[in-house]
Design a protein around this motif. Structure first.
Motif, PDB file in Angstrom:
ATOM      1  N   ARG A   1      -5.416   1.276   6.895  1.00  0.00           N
ATOM      2  CA  ARG A   1      -4.538   0.683   5.857  1.00  0.00           C
ATOM      3  C   ARG A   1      -3.536  -0.228   6.712  1.00  0.00           C
ATOM      4  O   ARG A   1      -3.445  -1.341   5.990  1.00  0.00           O
ATOM      5  CB  ARG A   1      -3.780   1.795   5.233  1.00  0.00           C
TER       6      ARG A   1
ATOM      7  N   VAL B   1       0.700   5.371   1.327  1.00  0.00           N
ATOM      8  CA  VAL B   1       0.042   6.409   1.937  1.00  0.00           C
ATOM      9  C   VAL B   1       0.700   7.547   1.894  1.00  0.00           C
ATOM     10  O   VAL B   1       2.053   7.606   2.491  1.00  0.00           O
ATOM     11  CB  VAL B   1      -0.051   6.010   3.483  1.00  0.00           C
TER      12      VAL B   1
ATOM     13  N   ASP C   1       0.905  -1.362   0.088  1.00  0.00           N
ATOM     14  CA  ASP C   1       0.121   0.134  -0.034  1.00  0.00           C
ATOM     15  C   ASP C   1       1.067   1.238   0.005  1.00  0.00           C
ATOM     16  O   ASP C   1       2.038   1.285   0.334  1.00  0.00           O
ATOM     17  CB  ASP C   1      -1.044  -0.104   1.193  1.00  0.00           C
TER      18      ASP C   1
END
Lengths: 251, 574
Positions: A120, A108, A106
């Motif tokens: 997340r 961010v 992921d």
């Protein structure tokens, strides 16, 4: 916000970040959520600690004093499939795509809301655990909010009513649901669905538009498949009905 | 190509016919005048008057013939015929060829008169021709000038030059190089050049005849980049006159070939007009005229004279045209440079406006953050509710700073070089969805609803920038909306545009701001952003982004109350 107690023992998070202010407040927040936090302020140190401490999740800043965070990412990815979340002030799409394609789970962007980051992290851990436990298709069934995808019967229902998909659309949906919570880049999806030589992102967009019209109550306001413009798509992993996981940033 | 080709061929054929017709006409005229003289003399004989001046009548006839006909020849023929007639009709004994002693003298006088008159006439005619040519040249200059003056932009100038050359030099193929084809940057010229080369050859292949090739080369000339010169008249003229003219040879095969590129490259370097025989065995000669200004070659015109050599007047024409063209192109270059400077100044102005408003706008939230945080640290025993309010202020101000930074990054992204942006085809609905998601997170107090059409709209854009536009507009709407006010984002197709509409139920646009919503500062020089924190800056950024996409943005008050902003972006596709 900590709903379910995450695990009997504390999960370990390695934070690789050179800004001490950020290390401080992240340690505080993550500690309050019940995680055990260790940190490194340099890339090399971070890679080394990832190997020696075997954390459950790696939070990685891309701009480090000694080396590019992407290289740390690749180094760790070379031997481990631990969830890695990149936390970076670089907001360009190609930076995101590069990180995701190098194996980040992921991405961010700084500045971020605390609850967003926590969501997340939970999401990445959940995906990792479910893959680890069930080594396959999560029990043959995927569900998020009102959407139920049955891998065995190859059927999809939204709010109880069946939805007809073309074979390609079904493949895309399966791929996204198996990685729910994670952003899949355009290239990644195209390679998985159409093979290594296809390169037309237009076809993917058209397919996604069709899927949206079939499963979303309002295609302008998607609940299930979220778009990261210029990067890729993410299937929601929120098991419960409405309520966005990022809704509380301002609180 | 057909019509013009045929016309040119016809002209060639009729040139020959025309020549014979002229000879016949002049001979006829000579005969008629001589007959008239003989008849007049006979009349004098019958009336028995003017005995002494009868020979004069013949001299007058010779004078008239030499004066009117274009050649010595007719005068001489007339002189010979007249002296014979004189011997026959005038000198005694009449009606007999006596060839007396007087006859050779009469003959000599007649010849003398004919030669002298013809020479004088010739001289007068030559002078008249020179005067006419000069007049025509001036007319040409003023014509070309008039057109060039009204032409805007290098492309217009070149296409005008091509049309003009086409009209004057038909049927010779022409090529116009705006820049040196051998230089690396010339790539952009190569491609169209190569494409145009087909156009050059194609008509020939079909026709196989010289005259028909015109349309092809004209097209080539339009694509290839180029410019013109002063052709040194004398030299190239002489060289040109020596050319052999093969009939029916295909034209234009030399243009835009590898060999020609090298040749043109040399001309660009030397800056001299020259001709070149591309194939040694075939007389494929092409003349190149560089267009000069201060020893710089602005461009090169190539004329293929394989089929028809250039005449003196063609060369004079080219010399005039290239001279005028180099002036025009030089002028154009100067004005381009000037507009670049203006553009840079505009950019600079935008930047300084941005800096001014930014430095002002950063201070306000920073002050309140420092103040609130300081208060929390210093004052012990602060009431919980007060503390919470201060903390909320800190977050709010910090978030506002984040948005500010995003907008500043956006601006630098656009204005770096010539407002050019990287566009990729994106699904408009995805951008809408993302903007709505982000806006909803930031302004949880408003109801934001989005609507997209059934049809998938693909729009070439920089998605981050357009997303920024929508977020700015949503932020603007949220700020002006009442609590729980509805904000509607509507996407639809309005060919050839994708239409984004953001409408709110707020107070609408104040009258004094209508019409200059998108200005980043007010005429007073005071940044507009002062009045409404960042809104002016946000909207002016929206406008910059939308314009860079070739789109439009407008803001109006709705009849039902509230404001609506409409963004139109050109749809992609063919």
């Amino acid at each position: 916000m900590a709903e379910e107690g995450l695990a009997p023992h504390k999960l370990k998070i390695l934070l690789v970040e050179d800004e001490m202010v950020i290390v401080h407040f992240l340690s505080t927040i993550l500690g309050a959520e019940g995680y055990h936090v260790i940190y490194a302020t340099k890339g090399e140190e971070g890679a080394y600690m990832a190997a020696s401490h075997r954390p459950d999740l790696l939070l990685l800043d891309l701009s480090l004093p000694d080396m590019d965070g992407l290289d740390v990412l690749k180094a760790v990815r070379a031997w481990s499939d631990m969830p890695i979340i990149v936390v970076s002030a670089r907001a360009e799409e190609r930076e995101k795509v590069a990180a995701l394609d190098s194996g980040a789970n992921d991405y961010v962007t700084k500045p971020f809301g605390n609850s967003e980051l926590l969501a997340r992290i939970r999401s990445a851990l959940r995906l990792y655990m479910s893959k680890k436990n069930a080594r396959g298709d999560g029990g043959g069934l995927f569900s998020a909010k009102e959407l139920r995808l049955d891998y065995v019967k190859r059927t999809l229902t939204v709010s109880g009513s069946p939805v007809r998909l073309t074979p390609t659309e079904y493949k895309i949906l399966v791929l996204l649901s198996q990685n729910a919570g994670r952003v899949l880049t355009h290239d990644f999806i195209i390679r998985k669905i159409w093979g290594p030589y296809a390169s037309d992102s237009q076809v993917l967009r058209v397919n996604m538009a069709n899927i949206r019209r079939k499963i979303e109550p309002n295609p302008a306001d998607p609940q299930y498949i979220l778009t990261e413009v210029g990067v890729g798509y993410r299937m929601t992993d929120d098991p419960k009905a409405p309520g966005d996981d990022c809704e509380h940033v301002n609180r | 190509m057909g019509l013009r080709g045929l016309r040119a061929r016809y002209a060639q054929l009729s040139d020959q016919a025309e020549g014979w017709r002229k000879v016949a006409l002049n001979l006829g005229f000579t005969a008629v005048v001589l007959c008239a003289a003989i008849l007049f003399v006979e009349l004098l004989v019958i009336l028995n008057i003017g005995e002494s001046s009868r020979a004069m009548v013949y001299i007058l006839a010779v004078l008239i013939i030499s004066c009117v006909t274009p050649d010595y020849l007719y005068g001489l023929i007339a002189a010979a015929a007249a002296s014979i007639a004189c011997d026959y009709f005038v000198t005694e004994p009449r009606m007999v060829f006596s060839f007396t002693r007087g006859s050779p003298i009469t003959l000599l006088v007649m010849f003398g008169a004919a030669l002298l008159t013809s020479a004088l006439t010739e001289q007068i005619k030559a002078q008249a021709r020179v005067a006419r040519d000069r007049g025509r040249r001036w007319q040409l200059i003023s014509e070309i000038n008039e057109k060039l003056l009204s032409a805007r932009g290098a492309d217009a100038i070149i296409s005008l030059a091509n049309e003009n050359m086409d009209a004057h030099l038909a049927p010779r193929p022409i090529v116009f190089y705006r820049s040196d084809p051998e230089r690396a940057e010339g790539d952009e010229n190569h491609m169209p050049g190569a494409a145009a080369a087909d156009a050059v050859n194609a008509p020939n292949a079909v026709d196989g005849q010289s005259a028909a090739a015109l349309d092809g080369p004209t097209a080539a000339a339009n694509y290839a980049n180029g410019s013109a010169t002063d052709a040194p008249n004398g030299q190239s003229g002489a060289a040109c006159d020596q050319l052999a003219v093969p009939k029916g040879r295909a034209l234009g095969r030399v243009f835009l070939t590898e060999a020609e590129r090298r040749r043109v490259h040399r001309i660009f370097q030397r800056g001299k007009a020259e001709n070149y025989n591309f194939a040694q065995d075939k007389p494929n000669d092409v003349f190149y005229f560089p267009m000069m200004s201060n020893n710089n070659v602005l461009g090169v015109i190539g004329v293929d004279c394989t089929e028809r050599p250039l005449s003196q007047s063609d060369l004079a024409y080219l010399s005039i045209l290239t001279g005028q063209l180099s002036l025009a192109i030089e002028l154009q270059n100067l004005s381009d440079a000037q507009s670049r400077i203006l553009f840079d100044a505009e950019k600079e102005k935008m930047r300084s406006t941005l800096l001014r408003s930014v430095s002002h706008d950063l201070r306000t939230p920073l002050t309140s953050i420092i103040g609130a945080a300081g208060a929390i640290l210093e004052q012990e025993g602060m009431e919980l509710s007060v503390r919470e309010r201060l903390l909320r202020d800190i977050i709010e101000n910090a978030q506002w700073l984040v948005r500010m930074v995003e907008n500043i990054l956006t601006i630098t992204k656009i204005s770096e070089e010539s407002m050019a942006i990287q566009k990729t085809p994106e699904a408009a609905e995805e951008v809408v969805a993302q903007a709505v998601t982000i806006a909803r997170r930031r302004f949880p107090d408003n109801l934001i609803h989005a609507r997209v059409p059934e049809e998938l709209l693909i729009v070439p854009m920089d998605a981050t920038l357009i997303s920024q536009v929508l977020i700015n507009l949503l932020e603007n709407a949220a700020k002006n909306s009442p609590e729980r006010g509805m904000i509607l984002v509507d996407l639809r197709k309005q060919a050839p545009y994708a239409r984004f509409e953001i409408s709110d139920e707020g107070g609408g646009i104040p009258d004094e701001l209508e019409g200059r919503l998108f200005e980043s500062y007010l005429p007073g020089g005071e940044p507009f952003v002062n009045t409404e924190r960042g809104a002016g800056l946000g909207l002016s950024i929206c406008q910059t982004i939308v314009r860079a996409h070739g789109g439009q943005i407008e803001g109006h008050n709705r009849d039902e109350g509230g404001a609506k902003f409409v963004v139109l972006l050109p749809l992609g596709g063919d």
